[in-house]
Design an enzyme around this catalytic site. Structure first.
Site, PDB file in Angstrom:
ATOM      1  N   TYR A  87     143.956  96.593  19.614  1.00  0.00           N
ATOM      2  CA  TYR A  87     143.856  95.151  19.814  1.00  0.00           C
ATOM      3  C   TYR A  87     145.210  94.635  20.293  1.00  0.00           C
ATOM      4  CZ  TYR A  87     143.288  90.194  18.390  1.00  0.00           C
ATOM      5  OH  TYR A  87     143.241  88.832  18.349  1.00  0.00           O
ATOM      6  N   SER A  88     145.254  93.973  21.446  1.00  0.00           N
ATOM      7  CA  SER A  88     146.446  93.364  22.029  1.00  0.00           C
ATOM      8  C   SER A  88     147.545  94.413  22.240  1.00  0.00           C
ATOM      9  CB  SER A  88     146.903  92.178  21.175  1.00  0.00           C
ATOM     10  OG  SER A  88     147.871  91.411  21.871  1.00  0.00           O
TER      11      SER A  88
END
Length: 170
Positions: free
Chosen positions: A97-98
């Protein structure tokens, strides 16, 4: 032994967190696992266990503190830790994530290079990659826009887009 390198173990899930900014934006291991589960389940049907949170700084100097590792340093550490964690898993599910998606991108590039020319009859792991909030998303991610740009004063390199194919799928 798989590929002669490591012992075989059951399939698992490996999560790579986004940048952690204490007192502002951070997520603990259990909350991160709960966040990842619906995305992984939508991709592979159910979340393979165990769920391992890859331990890395998840930092980006100066946003995460004056003495924190830079994004480049954090991502290099994350890539190495992810590689170590998935060793021996024949079908790992890797979730990022990210900034974690950026770490997954670096790992996926290494994976593709390692298995570009496999030996006949060698066992190649078959990872599944699931990323959200991907800053290296092809055709849209910020880090994919100007590949090769390096902002050295803050230790931020734009690595380019996430590969759209995985070597073991070809």
């Amino acid at each position: 032994m798989v590929g002669g390198d490591w012992p075989l173990r059951p399939r698992g899930t490996y999560g790579v967190k986004p940048t952690q900014m204490p007192r502002l934006l951070s997520i603990d291991d259990q909350a991160f696992e709960r966040l990842a589960e619906p995305y992984i389940a939508a991709t592979v049907g159910s979340v393979p266990r165990p769920f391992t949170n890859v331990q890395y700084p998840a930092s980006a100097f100066p946003l995460t503190g004056l003495f924190s590792p830079t994004a480049d340093q954090s991502q290099v550490i994350g890539r190495a830790e992810l590689a170590k964690d998935v060793t021996g898993d024949p079908e790992p599910v890797i979730f990022g994530y990210s900034q974690g998606a950026s770490v997954v991108t670096l790992y996926k590039r290494d994976f593709n290079a390692r298995y570009a020319n496999p030996l006949p009859d060698s066992a190649i792991p078959r990872p599944t990659f699931v990323v959200i909030g991907n800053i290296t998303r092809p055709n849209g991610g910020f880090f994919a826009r100007i590949p090769g740009l390096h902002i050295s004063i803050i230790g931020l390199r734009l690595y380019g887009a996430t590969p759209t194919e995985t070597r073991s799928e070809e």
